[in-house]
Write a protein that holds these residues in place. Sequence first.
Motif, short mmCIF file in Angstrom:
data_model
loop_
_atom_site.label_atom_id
_atom_site.label_comp_id
_atom_site.label_asym_id
_atom_site.label_seq_id
_atom_site.Cartn_x
_atom_site.Cartn_y
_atom_site.Cartn_z
N SER A 183 -0.58 -5.84 -8.53
CA SER A 183 -1.68 -5.68 -9.59
C SER A 183 -2.99 -4.97 -8.70
CB SER A 183 -2.02 -7.11 -10.00
OG SER A 183 -2.71 -7.92 -8.85
N GLY A 184 -2.95 -5.41 -7.42
CA GLY A 184 -3.93 -4.59 -6.45
C GLY A 184 -3.70 -3.14 -6.57
N LEU A 185 -2.44 -2.62 -6.52
CA LEU A 185 -2.23 -1.27 -6.25
C LEU A 185 -2.61 -0.81 -7.80
CD1 LEU A 185 1.31 -1.06 -4.41
CD2 LEU A 185 -0.91 -0.57 -3.52
N VAL A 241 -10.21 -3.93 -1.44
CA VAL A 241 -11.33 -3.07 -1.13
C VAL A 241 -10.91 -1.66 -0.74
CG1 VAL A 241 -12.83 -2.52 1.11
CG2 VAL A 241 -12.32 -5.23 0.27
N MET A 242 -11.59 -0.70 -1.55
CA MET A 242 -11.48 0.72 -1.38
C MET A 242 -12.37 1.56 -0.58
SD MET A 242 -10.50 3.38 -4.62
CE MET A 242 -12.21 3.77 -4.94
N GLN A 243 -12.34 2.01 0.36
CA GLN A 243 -13.05 2.94 1.35
C GLN A 243 -14.52 1.95 1.61
OE1 GLN A 243 -13.22 6.14 -1.29
NE2 GLN A 243 -11.60 7.38 0.12
N GLY A 244 -14.12 0.79 2.03
CA GLY A 244 -15.24 -0.02 2.57
C GLY A 244 -16.08 -0.77 1.35
N LYS A 245 -15.62 -0.53 0.20
CA LYS A 245 -16.39 -1.21 -0.89
C LYS A 245 -15.37 -2.07 -1.71
CE LYS A 245 -19.73 2.61 -1.41
NZ LYS A 245 -20.53 3.43 -2.28
N GLU A 246 -15.93 -3.20 -2.14
CA GLU A 246 -15.01 -4.29 -2.96
C GLU A 246 -14.99 -3.50 -4.31
OE1 GLU A 246 -15.55 -8.48 -5.34
OE2 GLU A 246 -16.66 -7.98 -3.21
N ILE A 286 -10.52 3.93 11.02
CA ILE A 286 -10.47 4.66 9.72
C ILE A 286 -10.64 3.68 8.57
CG2 ILE A 286 -8.88 6.46 10.59
CD1 ILE A 286 -6.72 4.91 9.29
N HIS A 287 -11.12 2.44 8.88
CA HIS A 287 -11.04 1.21 8.10
C HIS A 287 -11.81 1.59 6.58
CE1 HIS A 287 -14.70 -0.43 10.13
NE2 HIS A 287 -14.87 -0.66 8.99
N GLU A 288 -12.91 2.47 7.03
CA GLU A 288 -13.64 2.60 5.69
C GLU A 288 -13.22 4.02 4.79
OE1 GLU A 288 -17.84 2.98 6.68
OE2 GLU A 288 -18.09 0.72 6.98
N GLU A 289 -12.00 4.46 5.50
CA GLU A 289 -11.52 5.68 4.63
C GLU A 289 -10.43 5.11 3.80
OE1 GLU A 289 -10.08 8.59 7.40
OE2 GLU A 289 -12.31 8.77 8.56
N ILE A 290 -9.64 3.99 4.25
CA ILE A 290 -8.24 3.43 3.59
C ILE A 290 -8.82 2.53 2.67
CG2 ILE A 290 -7.00 4.39 5.39
CD1 ILE A 290 -6.76 1.57 6.30
N SER A 291 -7.85 1.81 2.18
CA SER A 291 -7.86 0.75 1.02
C SER A 291 -7.04 -0.45 1.64
CB SER A 291 -7.34 1.22 -0.25
OG SER A 291 -8.03 2.15 -0.63
N PHE A 292 -7.40 -1.66 1.11
CA PHE A 292 -6.96 -2.82 1.58
C PHE A 292 -6.77 -3.57 0.29
CE2 PHE A 292 -9.36 -1.37 5.01
CZ PHE A 292 -8.51 -1.59 6.35
N VAL A 293 -5.47 -3.99 0.07
CA VAL A 293 -5.23 -5.16 -0.71
C VAL A 293 -4.84 -6.25 -0.24
CG1 VAL A 293 -3.56 -5.74 -2.86
CG2 VAL A 293 -4.07 -3.19 -2.56
N SER A 294 -5.74 -6.93 -0.04
CA SER A 294 -5.55 -8.13 0.92
C SER A 294 -5.49 -9.63 0.23
CB SER A 294 -6.94 -8.32 1.95
OG SER A 294 -8.02 -8.72 1.04
N GLU A 295 -5.07 -10.55 1.01
CA GLU A 295 -5.02 -12.03 0.18
C GLU A 295 -3.88 -11.89 -0.88
OE1 GLU A 295 -5.93 -14.43 2.06
OE2 GLU A 295 -8.13 -14.21 2.76
N PHE A 316 -3.97 5.74 1.87
CA PHE A 316 -3.12 4.92 2.66
C PHE A 316 -3.81 3.71 2.52
CE2 PHE A 316 -2.22 2.33 6.50
CZ PHE A 316 -0.91 2.36 6.72
N VAL A 317 -2.78 2.54 2.12
CA VAL A 317 -3.25 1.41 1.54
C VAL A 317 -2.28 0.27 2.36
CG1 VAL A 317 -3.28 -0.29 -0.46
CG2 VAL A 317 -3.51 2.21 -0.65
N VAL A 318 -3.24 -0.78 2.99
CA VAL A 318 -2.64 -1.94 3.46
C VAL A 318 -2.54 -3.09 2.58
CG1 VAL A 318 -3.07 -3.53 5.42
CG2 VAL A 318 -3.69 -1.27 5.63
N ALA A 319 -1.49 -3.58 2.09
CA ALA A 319 -0.99 -4.49 1.26
C ALA A 319 -0.77 -5.80 1.91
CB ALA A 319 -0.22 -4.01 0.03
#
Length: 271
Positions: A194-196, A73-78, A58-67, A40-43
């Motif tokens: 590109s983030g995805l 960030v994937m599972q809490g790591k840049e 669950i924020h450290e389980e999922i990924s974020f394509v922010s800005e 699950f990805v928040v873009a």
Amino acid sequence: MAVKLIAVDMDGTFLDDEKNYDQERFFRQYQKMKEPGIRFVVASGNQYYQLMSFFEPIHEEISFVSENGAFVVMQGKELFSVDIPKRDVRFVMDELMRHTNISVVVCGKESAYVLEDLPEDVFVEAKRYYPRLKRVPTFHGVEDQILKFALACPQDKTRQLQELLHTKIGKVVTPVSSGHGSIDLIVPEFHKASGLQRLQKVGHIQPDEMMAFGDGGNDIEMLKHVKYGFAMENGSEEVKKAARYAAPSNNESGVLAVIEQYFAKVGPFKD
């Protein structure tokens, strides 16, 4: 083919107009996603720290394509972050300061920044999207890794301003609309798609194994990139033309409705 990644925009897509979502319904679905290993990805164009707050358990389980793809960030790591060169930051700011009818947010990795003379009501509204937000006397004194710029302008002037900025500074940053009088200035070739792609590479996932949802111009590359690209019913016409599929509106929990269709193998997912 089974879906291995689901990406969602937030404002106007996953969130309703009151900035809420049906958490109980989503977390039931999230448990279903975990069983076959669906990511699950928040873009979103919004700040990572704001996006993270919507998914605290669950924020450290999922990924974020922010800005808009500038900070992944994937599972809490840049995984990746854009670093706009200082000369380019100065070039962009010199142009933006010519326009008196816009509000500017400089989006850094550690914080976002606005000028000290920004009206209080505008500052409070910006804090909704940038919980880490600082007032500064001048943008030229900001010491941070700059990811992108965010602008607010009169909604009826958005298209005109977008075209003008593309002419003036388009070689350095690309103006993209995120809806409702908002424009993001992003580094060319670095967007939600590109983030995805960075997450795909890590997870060995193909575009035909991906589902994405969006409503604004900054979602178009992402919706075109995946097999199951859904434009929200409340989305812009250009987004609806770009997406292969349609989802109910954000106020009808359209994203969650489509995910339920996937697990039930109906609609576009019927065998």
